[in-house]
Design a protein around this motif. Structure first.
Motif, mmCIF file in Angstrom:
data_model
loop_
_atom_site.group_PDB
_atom_site.id
_atom_site.type_symbol
_atom_site.label_atom_id
_atom_site.label_comp_id
_atom_site.label_asym_id
_atom_site.label_seq_id
_atom_site.Cartn_x
_atom_site.Cartn_y
_atom_site.Cartn_z
ATOM 1 N N GLN A 6 98.687 -64.286 83.011
ATOM 2 C CA GLN A 6 98.736 -63.646 81.697
ATOM 3 C C GLN A 6 99.996 -64.047 80.938
ATOM 4 N N LEU A 7 101.118 -64.099 81.646
ATOM 5 C CA LEU A 7 102.362 -64.512 80.995
ATOM 6 C C LEU A 7 102.242 -65.934 80.462
ATOM 7 N N ASP A 8 101.591 -66.801 81.223
ATOM 8 C CA ASP A 8 101.373 -68.165 80.736
ATOM 9 C C ASP A 8 100.562 -68.159 79.441
ATOM 10 N N SER A 9 99.563 -67.288 79.368
ATOM 11 C CA SER A 9 98.741 -67.221 78.155
ATOM 12 C C SER A 9 99.534 -66.645 76.987
ATOM 13 N N PHE A 10 100.432 -65.686 77.262
ATOM 14 C CA PHE A 10 101.277 -65.132 76.198
ATOM 15 C C PHE A 10 102.195 -66.212 75.614
ATOM 16 N N ARG A 11 102.582 -67.162 76.461
ATOM 17 C CA ARG A 11 103.488 -68.231 76.006
ATOM 18 C C ARG A 11 102.797 -69.229 75.089
ATOM 19 N N THR A 12 101.478 -69.139 74.968
ATOM 20 C CA THR A 12 100.766 -70.026 74.050
ATOM 21 C C THR A 12 100.756 -69.470 72.629
ATOM 22 N N VAL A 13 101.264 -68.252 72.451
ATOM 23 C CA VAL A 13 101.360 -67.620 71.128
ATOM 24 C C VAL A 13 102.782 -67.811 70.604
ATOM 25 N N ARG A 14 102.914 -68.095 69.338
ATOM 26 C CA ARG A 14 104.226 -68.168 68.687
ATOM 27 C C ARG A 14 104.583 -66.760 68.208
ATOM 28 N N TRP A 15 105.659 -66.183 68.735
ATOM 29 C CA TRP A 15 106.020 -64.789 68.464
ATOM 30 C C TRP A 15 107.205 -64.710 67.507
ATOM 31 N N TYR A 16 107.102 -63.803 66.541
ATOM 32 C CA TYR A 16 108.168 -63.566 65.577
ATOM 33 C C TYR A 16 108.233 -62.057 65.345
ATOM 34 N N GLU A 30 94.187 -66.045 73.448
ATOM 35 C CA GLU A 30 93.388 -67.239 73.159
ATOM 36 C C GLU A 30 92.936 -67.304 71.699
ATOM 37 N N MET A 31 93.115 -66.194 70.975
ATOM 38 C CA MET A 31 92.622 -66.113 69.602
ATOM 39 C C MET A 31 93.668 -66.469 68.560
ATOM 40 N N PHE A 32 94.953 -66.224 68.851
ATOM 41 C CA PHE A 32 95.973 -66.290 67.812
ATOM 42 C C PHE A 32 97.046 -67.328 68.125
ATOM 43 N N GLY A 33 97.346 -68.166 67.117
ATOM 44 C CA GLY A 33 98.422 -69.117 67.263
ATOM 45 C C GLY A 33 99.786 -68.503 67.049
ATOM 46 N N SER A 34 99.865 -67.501 66.169
ATOM 47 C CA SER A 34 101.132 -66.828 65.861
ATOM 48 C C SER A 34 100.892 -65.335 65.723
ATOM 49 N N CYS A 35 101.934 -64.555 66.064
ATOM 50 C CA CYS A 35 101.889 -63.101 65.924
ATOM 51 C C CYS A 35 103.247 -62.639 65.416
#
Length: 282
Positions: A214-224, A169-174
């Motif tokens: 939790q997986l749904d919440s992980f999908r709200t982060v842009r991962w690179y 919930e804190m980070f838009g991208s990681c």
């Protein structure tokens, strides 16, 4: 001659004005009640910050083992890389904050090294309960998930990924770079305490055991994720890539020629800044 003197004076004033508006690297610190010590950190303020009056997106950029908060500017050339990218118009200027998770020994290892809580040293608690509120209260930050990103190299790559998994919930991208993204088999022979603490915060375990919510919440982060093909941590990065694909968590994955070196991380940073900028602008 008088006209020439006036022209030189005007040019000097213009140069001084531009210089004043350039980017800056600031040394700062926080007196931590949670840790009971003063923790130093480094801040990159983009060109125009002093005079613009506006709020900026923020990137938390974590260092690796045997390092400290000065690594990214001292060895990683982060200031010049950010300056060039932002001046080119290919990135949205952001404040870049580089915290300190070094150990107490002369080589910067020891009990205090690392990004996770342990008995007697609750660093992750400090990071979220003290450090982020302090930084985002002091500097002009757009303190929203969309405008907050986290990245790091090696130990800091693992830290950045686990932080985003613990607090999506804190980070838009990681953006983990050459990340310590697993512990089996043991990847880094520093000491048993460090290995055990990393093992308790293994991102692969978090992903495997995640609930649907939790997986749904992980999908709200842009991962690179980016790791060199000659890196001794490459297999962990590939494992996480495959696991995230299995769990249907979207990510961008890069494996390029290179090893566990500053040359590689310097080459990765422009793409990270571009990637997070896209998220800031969406």
């Amino acid at each position: 001659m008088k006209k020439l003197f006036c022209l030189v004076a005007l040019l000097a004033a213009a140069v001084a004005s531009l210089s004043a508006q350039g980017s800056r690297v600031v040394a700062d610190s926080i007196d931590s009640r949670v840790l009971g010590v003063t923790k130093n950190f480094t801040v990159y303020l983009p060109a125009g910050y002093e005079d613009s009056g506006r709020d900026y997106p923020i990137l938390y950029l974590l260092h690796g083992a045997w390092g400290d908060h000065t690594d990214w500017t001292r060895s990683g050339n982060a200031k010049n890389i950010a300056d060039e990218l932002y001046a080119s118009g290919f990135g949205i200027p952001a404040i870049i904050v580089m915290p300190d998770a070094s150990g107490e020994k002369p080589d910067k290892t020891g009990f205090r090294m690392g990004y996770f809580d342990k008995e007697g040293w609750p660093y992750e608690t400090h990071f979220f309960e003290e450090f982020i509120p302090y930084v985002e209260g002091k500097y002009r930050v757009r303190a929203e998930k969309k405008y907050r990103a986290i990245a790091g190299l090696s130990m800091g790559g693992g830290g950045s990924m686990v932080y985003a998994l613990h607090h999506p919930e804190m980070f838009g991208s990681c953006c983990p770079l050459s990340g310590l993204l697993g512990t089996r088999p043991v990847a880094v022979a520093i000491d048993d305490d460090f290995t055990e603490n990393i093992g308790r915060n293994d991102p692969q375990d978090i992903l495997r055991n995640a609930t649907d919510g939790q997986l749904d919440s992980f999908r709200t982060v842009r991962w690179y994720i980016d790791c060199g093909d000659d890196d001794f941590l490459a297999h962990f990065n590939v494992q996480v890539f495959l696991l995230m694909k299995e769990k249907q968590v979207p990510l961008q994955f890069r494996m390029r020629d290179g090893g566990h070196t500053w040359e590689y991380w310097q080459s990765a940073l422009p793409s990270v800044l571009q990637f997070i900028s896209i998220g800031f602008g969406e």
